[in-house]
Write a protein that holds these residues in place. Sequence first.
Motif, PDB file in Angstrom:
ATOM      1  N   SER B  33       1.110  -1.158   0.036  1.00 21.55           N
ATOM      2  CA  SER B  33       0.034   0.640  -0.131  1.00 21.55           C
ATOM      3  C   SER B  33       0.640   0.809  -0.054  1.00 21.55           C
ATOM      4  O   SER B  33       2.182   1.299   0.598  1.00 21.55           O
ATOM      5  CB  SER B  33      -1.415  -0.235   1.190  1.00 21.55           C
ATOM      6  OG  SER B  33      -1.879  -0.517   1.066  1.00 21.55           O
ATOM      7  N   ILE B  34       0.919   2.541  -0.605  1.00 21.50           N
ATOM      8  CA  ILE B  34       1.327   3.566  -0.913  1.00 21.50           C
ATOM      9  C   ILE B  34      -0.027   4.822  -0.090  1.00 21.50           C
ATOM     10  O   ILE B  34      -1.343   4.541  -0.814  1.00 21.50           O
ATOM     11  CB  ILE B  34       2.043   3.973  -1.957  1.00 21.50           C
ATOM     12  CG1 ILE B  34       2.422   5.303  -1.733  1.00 21.50           C
ATOM     13  CG2 ILE B  34       1.099   4.017  -3.221  1.00 21.50           C
ATOM     14  CD1 ILE B  34       3.841   5.061  -2.623  1.00 21.50           C
ATOM     15  N   TYR B  35       0.330   5.832   0.355  1.00 19.16           N
ATOM     16  CA  TYR B  35      -0.560   6.926   0.693  1.00 19.16           C
ATOM     17  C   TYR B  35       0.870   7.856  -0.441  1.00 19.16           C
ATOM     18  O   TYR B  35       1.592   8.486   0.130  1.00 19.16           O
ATOM     19  CB  TYR B  35      -0.512   7.323   2.004  1.00 19.16           C
ATOM     20  CG  TYR B  35      -1.855   8.239   2.160  1.00 19.16           C
ATOM     21  CD1 TYR B  35      -2.818   8.791   1.690  1.00 19.16           C
ATOM     22  CD2 TYR B  35      -0.243   9.729   2.428  1.00 19.16           C
ATOM     23  CE1 TYR B  35      -3.558   9.548   1.755  1.00 19.16           C
ATOM     24  CE2 TYR B  35      -1.857  10.839   2.225  1.00 19.16           C
ATOM     25  CZ  TYR B  35      -3.137  10.540   2.565  1.00 19.16           C
ATOM     26  OH  TYR B  35      -4.624  11.613   2.990  1.00 19.16           O
ATOM     27  N   LEU B  36      -0.294   9.088  -1.248  1.00 18.24           N
ATOM     28  CA  LEU B  36       0.361  10.224  -1.659  1.00 18.24           C
ATOM     29  C   LEU B  36      -0.912  10.919  -1.451  1.00 18.24           C
ATOM     30  O   LEU B  36      -1.936  10.748  -1.510  1.00 18.24           O
ATOM     31  CB  LEU B  36      -0.203   9.700  -3.291  1.00 18.24           C
ATOM     32  CG  LEU B  36       0.648   8.149  -3.944  1.00 18.24           C
ATOM     33  CD1 LEU B  36       0.255   8.585  -5.259  1.00 18.24           C
ATOM     34  CD2 LEU B  36       2.046   8.314  -4.006  1.00 18.24           C
ATOM     35  N   PRO B  37      -0.015  12.424  -0.953  1.00 18.26           N
ATOM     36  CA  PRO B  37      -0.588  13.288  -0.574  1.00 18.26           C
ATOM     37  C   PRO B  37      -1.424  14.201  -1.373  1.00 18.26           C
ATOM     38  O   PRO B  37      -1.049  13.390  -2.242  1.00 18.26           O
ATOM     39  CB  PRO B  37      -0.061  14.155   0.814  1.00 18.26           C
ATOM     40  CG  PRO B  37       1.259  13.819  -0.011  1.00 18.26           C
ATOM     41  CD  PRO B  37       1.282  11.956  -0.322  1.00 18.26           C
ATOM     42  N   SER B  38      -2.734  14.621  -1.214  1.00 20.11           N
ATOM     43  CA  SER B  38      -2.684  15.822  -2.343  1.00 20.11           C
ATOM     44  C   SER B  38      -2.070  16.828  -3.224  1.00 20.11           C
ATOM     45  O   SER B  38      -2.161  16.719  -4.004  1.00 20.11           O
ATOM     46  CB  SER B  38      -4.169  16.940  -1.728  1.00 20.11           C
ATOM     47  OG  SER B  38      -3.372  17.766  -0.785  1.00 20.11           O
ATOM     48  N   ASN B  39      -0.978  17.478  -2.399  1.00 18.05           N
ATOM     49  CA  ASN B  39       0.678  17.805  -2.564  1.00 18.05           C
ATOM     50  C   ASN B  39      -0.507  18.843  -3.829  1.00 18.05           C
ATOM     51  O   ASN B  39       0.153  18.612  -4.693  1.00 18.05           O
ATOM     52  CB  ASN B  39       1.327  16.855  -3.577  1.00 18.05           C
ATOM     53  CG  ASN B  39       2.800  17.920  -3.670  1.00 18.05           C
ATOM     54  OD1 ASN B  39       2.708  18.685  -3.496  1.00 18.05           O
ATOM     55  ND2 ASN B  39       3.234  16.547  -5.520  1.00 18.05           N
ATOM     56  N   LYS B  40      -1.163  19.412  -3.765  1.00 14.64           N
ATOM     57  CA  LYS B  40      -2.179  20.886  -4.480  1.00 14.64           C
ATOM     58  C   LYS B  40      -0.809  21.811  -4.815  1.00 14.64           C
ATOM     59  O   LYS B  40      -1.838  22.460  -5.761  1.00 14.64           O
ATOM     60  CB  LYS B  40      -3.673  21.753  -3.542  1.00 14.64           C
ATOM     61  CG  LYS B  40      -4.287  20.208  -3.261  1.00 14.64           C
ATOM     62  CD  LYS B  40      -5.389  21.325  -2.421  1.00 14.64           C
ATOM     63  CE  LYS B  40      -5.539  20.480  -1.985  1.00 14.64           C
ATOM     64  NZ  LYS B  40      -6.726  21.007  -0.768  1.00 14.64           N
ATOM     65  N   GLU B  41       0.351  22.016  -4.079  1.00 13.19           N
ATOM     66  CA  GLU B  41       1.081  23.366  -4.373  1.00 13.19           C
ATOM     67  C   GLU B  41       2.213  22.605  -5.186  1.00 13.19           C
ATOM     68  O   GLU B  41       3.428  23.372  -5.861  1.00 13.19           O
ATOM     69  CB  GLU B  41       1.743  24.160  -3.480  1.00 13.19           C
ATOM     70  CG  GLU B  41       0.369  24.366  -2.860  1.00 13.19           C
ATOM     71  CD  GLU B  41       1.014  24.787  -1.198  1.00 13.19           C
ATOM     72  OE1 GLU B  41       2.472  24.566  -1.205  1.00 13.19           O
ATOM     73  OE2 GLU B  41       0.111  25.096  -0.324  1.00 13.19           O
ATOM     74  N   MET B  42       2.240  21.266  -5.710  1.00 14.56           N
ATOM     75  CA  MET B  42       3.184  20.489  -6.069  1.00 14.56           C
ATOM     76  C   MET B  42       4.603  21.049  -6.055  1.00 14.56           C
ATOM     77  O   MET B  42       5.466  21.225  -6.898  1.00 14.56           O
ATOM     78  CB  MET B  42       2.745  21.102  -8.261  1.00 14.56           C
ATOM     79  CG  MET B  42       1.589  20.119  -8.776  1.00 14.56           C
ATOM     80  SD  MET B  42       1.331  20.703 -10.105  1.00 14.56           S
ATOM     81  CE  MET B  42       0.730  22.779 -10.289  1.00 14.56           C
ATOM     82  N   ALA B 131       8.242   2.494  -5.738  1.00 11.97           N
ATOM     83  CA  ALA B 131       8.494   3.887  -4.906  1.00 11.97           C
ATOM     84  C   ALA B 131       8.490   4.944  -5.542  1.00 11.97           C
ATOM     85  O   ALA B 131       8.009   6.017  -5.464  1.00 11.97           O
ATOM     86  CB  ALA B 131       8.807   4.055  -3.399  1.00 11.97           C
ATOM     87  N   SER B 132      10.047   5.216  -5.898  1.00  9.79           N
ATOM     88  CA  SER B 132      10.166   6.454  -7.182  1.00  9.79           C
ATOM     89  C   SER B 132       9.613   6.696  -8.445  1.00  9.79           C
ATOM     90  O   SER B 132       9.364   7.798  -8.279  1.00  9.79           O
ATOM     91  CB  SER B 132      11.610   6.292  -7.527  1.00  9.79           C
ATOM     92  OG  SER B 132      11.952   5.126  -7.850  1.00  9.79           O
ATOM     93  N   THR B 133       8.299   5.619  -8.719  1.00  9.90           N
ATOM     94  CA  THR B 133       8.084   5.983 -10.077  1.00  9.90           C
ATOM     95  C   THR B 133       6.956   6.137  -9.961  1.00  9.90           C
ATOM     96  O   THR B 133       5.456   7.041 -10.463  1.00  9.90           O
ATOM     97  CB  THR B 133       8.270   5.000 -10.641  1.00  9.90           C
ATOM     98  OG1 THR B 133       6.805   3.088 -10.035  1.00  9.90           O
ATOM     99  CG2 THR B 133       9.087   3.822 -11.197  1.00  9.90           C
ATOM    100  N   LEU B 134       6.416   5.782  -8.628  1.00 11.23           N
ATOM    101  CA  LEU B 134       4.608   6.390  -7.944  1.00 11.23           C
ATOM    102  C   LEU B 134       4.239   7.451  -7.214  1.00 11.23           C
ATOM    103  O   LEU B 134       3.344   8.271  -7.117  1.00 11.23           O
ATOM    104  CB  LEU B 134       4.153   5.065  -6.903  1.00 11.23           C
ATOM    105  CG  LEU B 134       4.202   3.781  -8.008  1.00 11.23           C
ATOM    106  CD1 LEU B 134       3.850   3.046  -6.089  1.00 11.23           C
ATOM    107  CD2 LEU B 134       3.002   3.586  -9.116  1.00 11.23           C
ATOM    108  N   VAL B 135       5.712   8.027  -6.842  1.00 13.02           N
ATOM    109  CA  VAL B 135       5.430   9.690  -5.860  1.00 13.02           C
ATOM    110  C   VAL B 135       6.083  10.214  -6.765  1.00 13.02           C
ATOM    111  O   VAL B 135       6.650  10.475  -6.728  1.00 13.02           O
ATOM    112  CB  VAL B 135       6.433   8.653  -4.661  1.00 13.02           C
ATOM    113  CG1 VAL B 135       5.952  10.306  -3.982  1.00 13.02           C
ATOM    114  CG2 VAL B 135       6.127   7.894  -3.794  1.00 13.02           C
ATOM    115  N   PRO B 136       4.450  11.151  -7.389  1.00 15.21           N
ATOM    116  CA  PRO B 136       5.281  11.992  -8.289  1.00 15.21           C
ATOM    117  C   PRO B 136       5.233  13.827  -7.389  1.00 15.21           C
ATOM    118  O   PRO B 136       5.794  13.449  -6.081  1.00 15.21           O
ATOM    119  CB  PRO B 136       3.540  13.239  -8.351  1.00 15.21           C
ATOM    120  CG  PRO B 136       2.261  11.729  -7.745  1.00 15.21           C
ATOM    121  CD  PRO B 136       3.629  11.557  -6.550  1.00 15.21           C
TER     122      PRO B 136
END
Lengths: 277, 277
Positions: B33-42, B131-136
């Motif tokens: 499993s992985i959690y990606l935060p919203s990261n609205k500010e990129m 992981a490094s490919t999945l985390v924008p």
Amino acid sequence: MSLKLIEKHRSFGGEQRKYTHYSEVLKCEMTFSIYLPSNKEMREIPLIWWLSGLTCTDDNFSQKSGFQRLAERYQVAVMIPDTSPRGEHVADHDGWDLGKGAGFYLNATQDPWAKNYHMYTYIVDELSAIASTLVPYFSGEESIMGHSMGGHGALVIGMKSATRFKAISAFSPILSPARVPWGIKAFSTYLGEDQAAWKKWDASELIKEGGMPPILITQGTEDHFYREQLDETHFLKNAEENNQIVHYEKKEGYDHSYFFIATFLEDHFSFHMQHLR
Amino acid sequence: MSLKLIEKHRSFGGEQRKYTHYSEVLKCEMTFSIYLPSNKEMREIPLIWWLSGLTCTDDNFSQKSGFQRLAERYQVAVMIPDTSPRGEHVADHDGWDLGKGAGFYLNATQDPWAKNYHMYTYIVDELSAIASTLVPYFSGEESIMGHSMGGHGALVIGMKSATRFKAISAFSPILSPARVPWGIKAFSTYLGEDQAAWKKWDASELIKEGGMPPILITQGTEDHFYREQLDETHFLKNAEENNQIVHYEKKEGYDHSYFFIATFLEDHFSFHMQHLR
């Protein structure tokens, strides 16, 4: 009373407990969970009831919602019943939306369900009496919330005792059980085919009586049960026609899971605490 | 790459995802499993690894800790591996503290375990590449935390790559595996009877090398594994003798459960974020 403490965990300063007891109303052994905040100042504390959805036990909300952080912050006790009578001798059904795990928080009148399926009376009488002995410094103030089938339960129980519960809230509730597959299946099985008997367990009917506690409802737009089982149109129309204020909010992209509940639970606790103190 | 998204839930504004893939290192199908935060500010975001304890899968932390609230607040991704290789053809053991669900985050050298049980290489190489490919907008900064067997894993992996991980933390970790029943059983089975081979998987040995990332450890006093499996004396003595600062704290009345983890997880996230940004 046969009350037996079977688990106790310190959690956010308070205590998460699990009990078993023999229910005279349900005629079987039952399990429930309760959270008691630390209450270091020994003030009077209110009680919030949580009613879970289909297939759940008292564990789902206890383990997956993170509610203890909020209950400790607001110094409120939380009572979490199971979702149906339990045990070998209790009637059951092959489907997950009927029988064990699917008590619908009503009193069944049809055989073989009428013997054990009285979750309404179990909660409002028997478990309430137990709760009042377990919560130290209980203020007597109560409110009720739930999810899905338990959202239906919270609305029905809260509206049937409109002076007892100070607030009602629900995540993705079944709002018009007499019009959707889950509700029609449960009501025809537990209450029989005469739809007149269904009305006293139907939130969309009960709300016509007016004078209900404040109500908050939160629904995720990506909930795959939304269109078929959880449509709000009829309920909100009846509420509006009877001048009952309902805070109904949709959350973009959220589904039916505890990930959704956990995200917005703080809003629900905040809403309840406005009316509990 | 066989990566397949099998679940996706919006959670606290971000996304909780579950993937399966074929692991070349473990030679079996795996789930994480992985959690990606919203990261609205990129902005660039760091990554925290969570390693779970005996009998767990990637679900325990995802469903029971409430970590998503913190990951979204701090805008950090969180990666949650399973605890062992899986599948019909993978060697197993009758006990819950060996075999499936009990990979101990090491590379086994003994048959029949050596074929699949390489959780260390799986995490630090194969899953890290994924992981490094999945985390924008991944900043490249990482830290690691875990619970019990996963606390041992976090310490060992974090210390073996002391320049890669910016912080290490653990809840109720196995600190001296070569001295306690769980560790002795696992090490003698996976690594053989020669205790020289155990040292490179033992946090109490690795810490002697000094120059480790900052370490935070939290232990509940009512944890019934504490005295027999999780004793801190030897580890803290070796840390002190090698001038390694360890923040070791005991929490009165708390046990080994996720109720304990959920309560103090905010402290751990806060500690990690101090060192990740």
